[in-house]
Design a protein around this motif. Structure first.
Motif, PDB file in Angstrom:
ATOM      1  N   ALA A  22       0.840  -1.197   0.000  1.00 19.93           N
ATOM      2  CA  ALA A  22       0.000   0.000   0.000  1.00 19.93           C
ATOM      3  C   ALA A  22       0.880   1.253   0.000  1.00 19.93           C
ATOM      4  O   ALA A  22       0.602   2.212  -0.723  1.00 19.93           O
ATOM      5  N   SER A  23       1.945   1.238   0.780  1.00 18.36           N
ATOM      6  CA  SER A  23       2.865   2.386   0.814  1.00 18.36           C
ATOM      7  C   SER A  23       3.550   2.586  -0.533  1.00 18.36           C
ATOM      8  O   SER A  23       3.710   3.719  -0.991  1.00 18.36           O
ATOM      9  N   ILE A  24       3.943   1.495  -1.153  1.00 19.89           N
ATOM     10  CA  ILE A  24       4.604   1.589  -2.459  1.00 19.89           C
ATOM     11  C   ILE A  24       3.638   2.143  -3.500  1.00 19.89           C
ATOM     12  O   ILE A  24       4.003   3.020  -4.295  1.00 19.89           O
ATOM     13  N   TYR A  25       2.399   1.674  -3.504  1.00 24.98           N
ATOM     14  CA  TYR A  25       1.411   2.162  -4.478  1.00 24.98           C
ATOM     15  C   TYR A  25       1.067   3.630  -4.252  1.00 24.98           C
ATOM     16  O   TYR A  25       0.877   4.386  -5.205  1.00 24.98           O
ATOM     17  N   ILE A  26       0.986   4.050  -2.994  1.00 25.54           N
ATOM     18  CA  ILE A  26       0.708   5.463  -2.704  1.00 25.54           C
ATOM     19  C   ILE A  26       1.854   6.332  -3.204  1.00 25.54           C
ATOM     20  O   ILE A  26       1.633   7.368  -3.843  1.00 25.54           O
ATOM     21  N   ALA A  27       3.089   5.922  -2.918  1.00 24.66           N
ATOM     22  CA  ALA A  27       4.249   6.681  -3.388  1.00 24.66           C
ATOM     23  C   ALA A  27       4.302   6.707  -4.918  1.00 24.66           C
ATOM     24  O   ALA A  27       4.636   7.730  -5.523  1.00 24.66           O
ATOM     25  N   LEU A  28       3.940   5.594  -5.559  1.00 22.62           N
ATOM     26  CA  LEU A  28       3.903   5.542  -7.020  1.00 22.62           C
ATOM     27  C   LEU A  28       2.870   6.510  -7.570  1.00 22.62           C
ATOM     28  O   LEU A  28       3.141   7.242  -8.533  1.00 22.62           O
ATOM     29  N   GLY A  29       1.704   6.563  -6.970  1.00 24.08           N
ATOM     30  CA  GLY A  29       0.662   7.484  -7.417  1.00 24.08           C
ATOM     31  C   GLY A  29       1.090   8.939  -7.293  1.00 24.08           C
ATOM     32  O   GLY A  29       0.890   9.740  -8.216  1.00 24.08           O
ATOM     33  N   PHE A  30       1.683   9.296  -6.157  1.00 29.28           N
ATOM     34  CA  PHE A  30       2.179  10.661  -5.985  1.00 29.28           C
ATOM     35  C   PHE A  30       3.258  10.989  -7.007  1.00 29.28           C
ATOM     36  O   PHE A  30       3.272  12.078  -7.591  1.00 29.28           O
ATOM     37  N   THR A  31       4.171  10.052  -7.211  1.00 25.52           N
ATOM     38  CA  THR A  31       5.267  10.288  -8.153  1.00 25.52           C
ATOM     39  C   THR A  31       4.750  10.479  -9.573  1.00 25.52           C
ATOM     40  O   THR A  31       5.191  11.393 -10.278  1.00 25.52           O
ATOM     41  N   LEU A  32       3.806   9.644 -10.001  1.00 26.98           N
ATOM     42  CA  LEU A  32       3.263   9.780 -11.350  1.00 26.98           C
ATOM     43  C   LEU A  32       2.503  11.091 -11.523  1.00 26.98           C
ATOM     44  O   LEU A  32       2.577  11.723 -12.582  1.00 26.98           O
ATOM     45  N   ALA A  63       6.965   7.474 -21.601  1.00 32.26           N
ATOM     46  CA  ALA A  63       8.300   6.908 -21.397  1.00 32.26           C
ATOM     47  C   ALA A  63       8.736   7.033 -19.941  1.00 32.26           C
ATOM     48  O   ALA A  63       9.224   6.067 -19.338  1.00 32.26           O
ATOM     49  N   ILE A  64       8.545   8.199 -19.359  1.00 24.17           N
ATOM     50  CA  ILE A  64       8.960   8.408 -17.970  1.00 24.17           C
ATOM     51  C   ILE A  64       8.088   7.589 -17.017  1.00 24.17           C
ATOM     52  O   ILE A  64       8.583   7.021 -16.043  1.00 24.17           O
ATOM     53  N   ALA A  65       6.801   7.499 -17.297  1.00 25.10           N
ATOM     54  CA  ALA A  65       5.903   6.704 -16.457  1.00 25.10           C
ATOM     55  C   ALA A  65       6.270   5.223 -16.519  1.00 25.10           C
ATOM     56  O   ALA A  65       6.224   4.529 -15.494  1.00 25.10           O
ATOM     57  N   ALA A  66       6.633   4.732 -17.690  1.00 25.46           N
ATOM     58  CA  ALA A  66       7.027   3.323 -17.817  1.00 25.46           C
ATOM     59  C   ALA A  66       8.271   3.025 -16.982  1.00 25.46           C
ATOM     60  O   ALA A  66       8.333   1.999 -16.287  1.00 25.46           O
ATOM     61  N   ILE A  67       9.239   3.925 -17.020  1.00 25.71           N
ATOM     62  CA  ILE A  67      10.454   3.741 -16.224  1.00 25.71           C
ATOM     63  C   ILE A  67      10.124   3.793 -14.736  1.00 25.71           C
ATOM     64  O   ILE A  67      10.607   2.974 -13.945  1.00 25.71           O
ATOM     65  N   THR A  68       9.280   4.737 -14.348  1.00 24.57           N
ATOM     66  CA  THR A  68       8.901   4.885 -12.939  1.00 24.57           C
ATOM     67  C   THR A  68       8.145   3.662 -12.438  1.00 24.57           C
ATOM     68  O   THR A  68       8.424   3.148 -11.349  1.00 24.57           O
ATOM     69  N   ILE A  69       7.185   3.185 -13.218  1.00 25.59           N
ATOM     70  CA  ILE A  69       6.406   2.010 -12.810  1.00 25.59           C
ATOM     71  C   ILE A  69       7.301   0.788 -12.691  1.00 25.59           C
ATOM     72  O   ILE A  69       7.198   0.019 -11.732  1.00 25.59           O
ATOM     73  N   PHE A  70       8.218   0.609 -13.644  1.00 28.36           N
ATOM     74  CA  PHE A  70       9.158  -0.510 -13.572  1.00 28.36           C
ATOM     75  C   PHE A  70      10.001  -0.409 -12.311  1.00 28.36           C
ATOM     76  O   PHE A  70      10.200  -1.391 -11.594  1.00 28.36           O
ATOM     77  N   LEU A  71      10.497   0.791 -12.012  1.00 26.24           N
ATOM     78  CA  LEU A  71      11.344   0.996 -10.836  1.00 26.24           C
ATOM     79  C   LEU A  71      10.585   0.686  -9.555  1.00 26.24           C
ATOM     80  O   LEU A  71      11.090  -0.019  -8.674  1.00 26.24           O
ATOM     81  N   PHE A  72       9.357   1.178  -9.428  1.00 27.53           N
ATOM     82  CA  PHE A  72       8.585   0.979  -8.200  1.00 27.53           C
ATOM     83  C   PHE A  72       8.138  -0.469  -8.022  1.00 27.53           C
ATOM     84  O   PHE A  72       8.107  -0.964  -6.901  1.00 27.53           O
ATOM     85  N   LEU A  73       7.777  -1.158  -9.087  1.00 23.70           N
ATOM     86  CA  LEU A  73       7.192  -2.492  -8.952  1.00 23.70           C
ATOM     87  C   LEU A  73       8.187  -3.637  -9.093  1.00 23.70           C
ATOM     88  O   LEU A  73       7.933  -4.736  -8.589  1.00 23.70           O
ATOM     89  N   ASN A  74       9.318  -3.418  -9.773  1.00 24.43           N
ATOM     90  CA  ASN A  74      10.222  -4.529 -10.052  1.00 24.43           C
ATOM     91  C   ASN A  74      11.602  -4.408  -9.435  1.00 24.43           C
ATOM     92  O   ASN A  74      12.375  -5.352  -9.505  1.00 24.43           O
ATOM     93  N   SER A  75      11.944  -3.263  -8.867  1.00 25.22           N
ATOM     94  CA  SER A  75      13.279  -3.084  -8.306  1.00 25.22           C
ATOM     95  C   SER A  75      13.234  -3.305  -6.798  1.00 25.22           C
ATOM     96  O   SER A  75      12.754  -2.451  -6.042  1.00 25.22           O
ATOM     97  N   GLY A  76      13.752  -4.434  -6.355  1.00 28.84           N
ATOM     98  CA  GLY A  76      13.787  -4.735  -4.936  1.00 28.84           C
ATOM     99  C   GLY A  76      14.635  -3.744  -4.163  1.00 28.84           C
ATOM    100  O   GLY A  76      14.304  -3.360  -3.035  1.00 28.84           O
ATOM    101  N   TRP A  77      15.752  -3.318  -4.751  1.00 29.31           N
ATOM    102  CA  TRP A  77      16.616  -2.343  -4.096  1.00 29.31           C
ATOM    103  C   TRP A  77      15.863  -1.044  -3.851  1.00 29.31           C
ATOM    104  O   TRP A  77      15.934  -0.484  -2.749  1.00 29.31           O
ATOM    105  N   PHE A  78      15.136  -0.557  -4.861  1.00 28.28           N
ATOM    106  CA  PHE A  78      14.384   0.694  -4.719  1.00 28.28           C
ATOM    107  C   PHE A  78      13.256   0.549  -3.704  1.00 28.28           C
ATOM    108  O   PHE A  78      13.013   1.450  -2.902  1.00 28.28           O
ATOM    109  N   GLN A  79      12.566  -0.575  -3.724  1.00 28.07           N
ATOM    110  CA  GLN A  79      11.498  -0.805  -2.754  1.00 28.07           C
ATOM    111  C   GLN A  79      12.049  -0.810  -1.329  1.00 28.07           C
ATOM    112  O   GLN A  79      11.447  -0.230  -0.422  1.00 28.07           O
TER     113      GLN A  79
END
Length: 81
Positions: free
Chosen positions: A18-28, A50-66
């Motif tokens: 939930a925290s990750i999705y909220i941060a993703l929504g604010f960032t987008l 293009a920027i949204a695709a990179i951001t979504i990939f970073l938030f949902l698939n990068s364990g380090w970033f999470q």
């Protein structure tokens, strides 16, 4: 020959997702606002996609970033006020 292997996996709970999705929504939304202010009229949608695709990939698939995102949240919430 003896080999030892270890693999660590993290299972995130509903609260951390939930925290990750909220941060993703604010960032987008911030990215969308910033891109709309740049005078690139015909290319705004492509730039945002293009920027949204990179951001979504970073938030949902990068364990380090999470892990970084949740550690920042934890530090903020545990700070004495």
């Amino acid at each position: 020959m003896v080999q030892d292997r270890c693999s660590a996996t993290v299972t995130r709970g509903p609260e951390s997702w939930a925290s990750i999705y909220i941060a993703l929504g604010f960032t987008l939304s911030i990215e969308g606002t910033a891109i709309s202010m740049v005078p690139l009229f015909p290319w705004n949608l492509a730039a945002y996609a293009a920027i949204a695709a990179i951001t979504i990939f970073l938030f949902l698939n990068s364990g380090w970033f999470q892990n970084k995102l949740l550690s920042w949240k934890g530090k903020y919430e545990q700070k004495a006020r």
